[in-house]
Scaffold this motif. Structure first.
Motif, PDB file in Angstrom:
ATOM      1  N   ALA A   1     -13.309  -4.133  -7.585  1.00 24.39           N
ATOM      2  CA  ALA A   1     -12.908  -5.047  -6.505  1.00 24.39           C
ATOM      3  C   ALA A   1     -11.716  -4.435  -5.782  1.00 24.39           C
TER       4      ALA A   1
ATOM      5  N   ASP B   1      -8.586   2.752 -12.312  1.00 23.31           N
ATOM      6  CA  ASP B   1      -9.920   3.261 -11.988  1.00 23.31           C
ATOM      7  C   ASP B   1     -10.448   4.169 -13.103  1.00 23.31           C
TER       8      ASP B   1
ATOM      9  N   GLY C   1     -15.928  -2.103   1.072  1.00 23.39           N
ATOM     10  CA  GLY C   1     -16.579  -1.020   0.336  1.00 23.39           C
ATOM     11  C   GLY C   1     -16.067   0.302   0.873  1.00 23.39           C
ATOM     12  N   VAL C   2     -16.923   1.321   0.796  1.00 23.56           N
ATOM     13  CA  VAL C   2     -16.538   2.650   1.258  1.00 23.56           C
ATOM     14  C   VAL C   2     -17.080   2.846   2.678  1.00 23.56           C
TER      15      VAL C   2
ATOM     16  N   ASP D   1     -13.229  11.087   5.050  1.00 25.18           N
ATOM     17  CA  ASP D   1     -11.781  10.874   5.170  1.00 25.18           C
ATOM     18  C   ASP D   1     -11.403   9.588   4.455  1.00 25.18           C
ATOM     19  N   MET D   2     -10.583   9.701   3.425  1.00 22.43           N
ATOM     20  CA  MET D   2     -10.212   8.517   2.656  1.00 22.43           C
ATOM     21  C   MET D   2      -8.714   8.424   2.442  1.00 22.43           C
ATOM     22  N   GLU D   3      -7.976   8.961   3.356  1.00 24.68           N
ATOM     23  CA  GLU D   3      -6.525   8.873   3.211  1.00 24.68           C
ATOM     24  C   GLU D   3      -6.065   7.491   3.646  1.00 24.68           C
ATOM     25  N   SER D   4      -5.278   6.835   2.783  1.00 22.45           N
ATOM     26  CA  SER D   4      -4.663   5.569   3.194  1.00 22.45           C
ATOM     27  C   SER D   4      -3.379   5.934   3.918  1.00 22.45           C
TER      28      SER D   4
ATOM     29  N   SER E   1      -4.501  -3.488  -4.740  1.00 18.80           N
ATOM     30  CA  SER E   1      -4.460  -3.954  -3.351  1.00 18.80           C
ATOM     31  C   SER E   1      -4.946  -5.402  -3.219  1.00 18.80           C
TER      32      SER E   1
ATOM     33  N   ASP F   1       0.131   5.103  -2.374  1.00 19.69           N
ATOM     34  CA  ASP F   1      -0.770   5.201  -3.517  1.00 19.69           C
ATOM     35  C   ASP F   1      -0.488   6.487  -4.278  1.00 19.69           C
TER      36      ASP F   1
ATOM     37  N   ARG G   1     -15.365   6.694   7.332  1.00 24.05           N
ATOM     38  CA  ARG G   1     -14.031   7.243   7.584  1.00 24.05           C
ATOM     39  C   ARG G   1     -13.047   6.116   7.291  1.00 24.05           C
ATOM     40  N   ASN G   2     -11.767   6.363   7.429  1.00 23.35           N
ATOM     41  CA  ASN G   2     -10.791   5.320   7.146  1.00 23.35           C
ATOM     42  C   ASN G   2     -11.163   4.036   7.901  1.00 23.35           C
ATOM     43  N   PRO G   3     -11.299   2.905   7.168  1.00 25.04           N
ATOM     44  CA  PRO G   3     -11.767   1.680   7.829  1.00 25.04           C
ATOM     45  C   PRO G   3     -10.845   1.182   8.939  1.00 25.04           C
TER      46      PRO G   3
ATOM     47  N   ASP H   1      -9.652  -4.176  -1.503  1.00 24.88           N
ATOM     48  CA  ASP H   1      -9.272  -5.050  -0.373  1.00 24.88           C
ATOM     49  C   ASP H   1     -10.067  -4.755   0.896  1.00 24.88           C
TER      50      ASP H   1
ATOM     51  N   LYS I   1      -0.796   2.757   3.288  1.00 23.40           N
ATOM     52  CA  LYS I   1      -0.509   2.282   1.938  1.00 23.40           C
ATOM     53  C   LYS I   1       0.027   3.366   1.022  1.00 23.40           C
TER      54      LYS I   1
ATOM     55  N   GLY J   1      -6.085   6.901  -4.536  1.00 27.30           N
ATOM     56  CA  GLY J   1      -6.791   5.958  -3.669  1.00 27.30           C
ATOM     57  C   GLY J   1      -8.292   5.929  -3.858  1.00 27.30           C
TER      58      GLY J   1
HETATM   59  P1  ADP Z   1      -7.203  -0.446  -4.982  1.00 30.99           P
HETATM   60  O1  ADP Z   1      -5.706  -0.641  -4.970  1.00 30.99           O
HETATM   61  O2  ADP Z   1      -7.943  -1.696  -4.636  1.00 30.99           O
HETATM   62  O3  ADP Z   1      -7.718   0.248  -6.171  1.00 30.99           O
HETATM   63  P2  ADP Z   1      -7.002   1.733  -3.077  1.00 30.99           P
HETATM   64  O4  ADP Z   1      -5.758   1.350  -2.312  1.00 30.99           O
HETATM   65  O5  ADP Z   1      -6.921   2.817  -4.052  1.00 30.99           O
HETATM   66  O6  ADP Z   1      -7.618   0.442  -3.749  1.00 30.99           O
HETATM   67  O7  ADP Z   1      -8.175   2.035  -2.044  1.00 30.99           O
HETATM   68  C1  ADP Z   1      -8.516   1.043  -1.091  1.00 30.99           C
HETATM   69  C2  ADP Z   1      -7.980   1.435   0.239  1.00 30.99           C
HETATM   70  O8  ADP Z   1      -8.552   2.685   0.621  1.00 30.99           O
HETATM   71  C3  ADP Z   1      -8.357   0.474   1.338  1.00 30.99           C
HETATM   72  O9  ADP Z   1      -7.334  -0.471   1.535  1.00 30.99           O
HETATM   73  C4  ADP Z   1      -8.532   1.385   2.554  1.00 30.99           C
HETATM   74  O10 ADP Z   1      -7.526   1.162   3.515  1.00 30.99           O
HETATM   75  C5  ADP Z   1      -8.383   2.798   2.022  1.00 30.99           C
HETATM   76  N1  ADP Z   1      -9.392   3.718   2.532  1.00 30.99           N
HETATM   77  C6  ADP Z   1      -9.143   4.934   3.078  1.00 30.99           C
HETATM   78  N2  ADP Z   1     -10.266   5.547   3.455  1.00 30.99           N
HETATM   79  C7  ADP Z   1     -11.284   4.711   3.132  1.00 30.99           C
HETATM   80  C8  ADP Z   1     -12.700   4.784   3.292  1.00 30.99           C
HETATM   81  N3  ADP Z   1     -13.304   5.858   3.832  1.00 30.99           N
HETATM   82  N4  ADP Z   1     -13.436   3.729   2.870  1.00 30.99           N
HETATM   83  C9  ADP Z   1     -12.845   2.651   2.294  1.00 30.99           C
HETATM   84  N5  ADP Z   1     -11.506   2.527   2.123  1.00 30.99           N
HETATM   85  C10 ADP Z   1     -10.724   3.540   2.534  1.00 30.99           C
END
Ligand code: ADP
Length: 256
Positions: free
Chosen positions: A167, A149, A172-173, A198-201, A11, A206, A176-178, A169, A204, A210
């Motif tokens: 690193a 990763d 950090g974490v 919740d970490m669903e992009s 990213s 992926d 919830r989804n930023p 985009d 994007k 992710g």
């Molecule tokens: P990379 O390609 O840099 O390895 P990923 O695309 O796998 O990164 O993960 C980064 C993305 O995760 C961010 O662009 C963000 O939109 C998404 N994301 C979803 N949920 C979260 C969260 N809870 N905290 C941070 N990022 C998150």
């Protein structure tokens, strides 16, 4: 030999939403920052980059990672991106050598990831910067995607760095989804608690799981040598340089 492991997210160097779209100015800025780190702080670096819209788009276009033409094409596109990154590093005077992930990693029948790491070790001893990338690898069961990763985590069990740097985009974490209003950056992320965040992009593409998978690999690969696992924003100027030089940067610290 204290080795620095830096994973540069797909990213950061590509537009994940646009197929095969490179952020060339970011690639050159990052190469410059790494060249500064090489000159002033550390000669021992393993850099791993993700696939971004080069890897993920090709996988989705083919719909599988097992058939011969899919494998050949995905690896070709990843290699293309990798050559751009490695060229940029060399252009800034970093003696960077790329090692093909699919040639040195192998997944055995039990799911264990094997790595023929001796050439990397020898290269690092010669102050060569080792470059690897998320890729397709072969294994006892079939061919599969190996994320940058997981490579970073796995290599930490071999080279025992005190830190792994991720690193990405975002800063950090988040809790919830930023992209959601009110989301809050977490200073510390406990791996065991990541399941509930919740970490669903949503936007994007992926194919490697992710942000959640990035952290959860820690369950398998955590080792006692690790003092810090940092997820930070690689798009922010000088963060990669500072992080490689051990200066503190804004981000989330991952703990067991
Ligand atoms: P990379 O390609 O840099 O390895 P990923 O695309 O796998 O990164 O993960 C980064 C993305 O995760 C961010 O662009 C963000 O939109 C998404 N994301 C979803 N949920 C979260 C969260 N809870 N905290 C941070 N990022 C998150």
């Amino acid at each position: 030999m204290l080795v620095n492991i830096l994973k540069i997210g797909g990213s950061v160097i590509t537009n994940k939403d646009v197929e095969y779209s490179l952020k060339i100015s970011e690639v050159y800025r990052i190469a410059y920052e790494i060249s500064k780190a090489y000159k002033y702080c550390t000669k021992h670096m393993i850099l791993i980059h993700g696939g971004g819209s080069f890897g993920h788009s090709t996988v989705i276009e083919h719909g599988n990672v097992e058939k011969p033409y899919s494998i050949a094409q995905i690896i070709w596109f990843m290699k293309e991106l990798n050559m751009i990154v490695t060229d940029a590093l060399n252009a800034y005077g970093v003696p960077a050598v790329s090692f093909d992930t699919h040639a040195i990693f192998y997944r055995d029948f039990d799911g264990d990831l094997k790595c023929f790491y001796k050439p990397l070790e020898k290269a690092l001893k010669k102050d060569i910067v080792v470059v690897l990338f998320g890729d397709i690898i072969f294994g006892d069961r079939d061919a599969e995607i190996l994320s940058g990763d997981e490579i970073a985590w796995k290599l930490s069990t071999i080279f025992k760095p005190s830190r792994i740097l991720f690193a990405t985009d975002v800063d950090g974490v988040y809790d919830r989804n930023p992209e959601e209003p009110g989301s809050r950056l977490l200073e510390v992320v406990r791996i065991s608690e990541v399941g509930s965040v919740d970490m669903e992009s949503r936007k994007k593409v992926d194919v490697t799981g992710g942000m959640k998978a990035k952290i959860l690999h820690g369950l398998r690969y955590w080792n006692s040598e690790l003092r810090e696992v940092l997820i930070f924003n690689g798009l922010k100027k000088d963060f990669i340089f500072k992080a490689l030089c051990g200066e503190s940067v804004l981000g989330s610290r991952v703990v067991l």
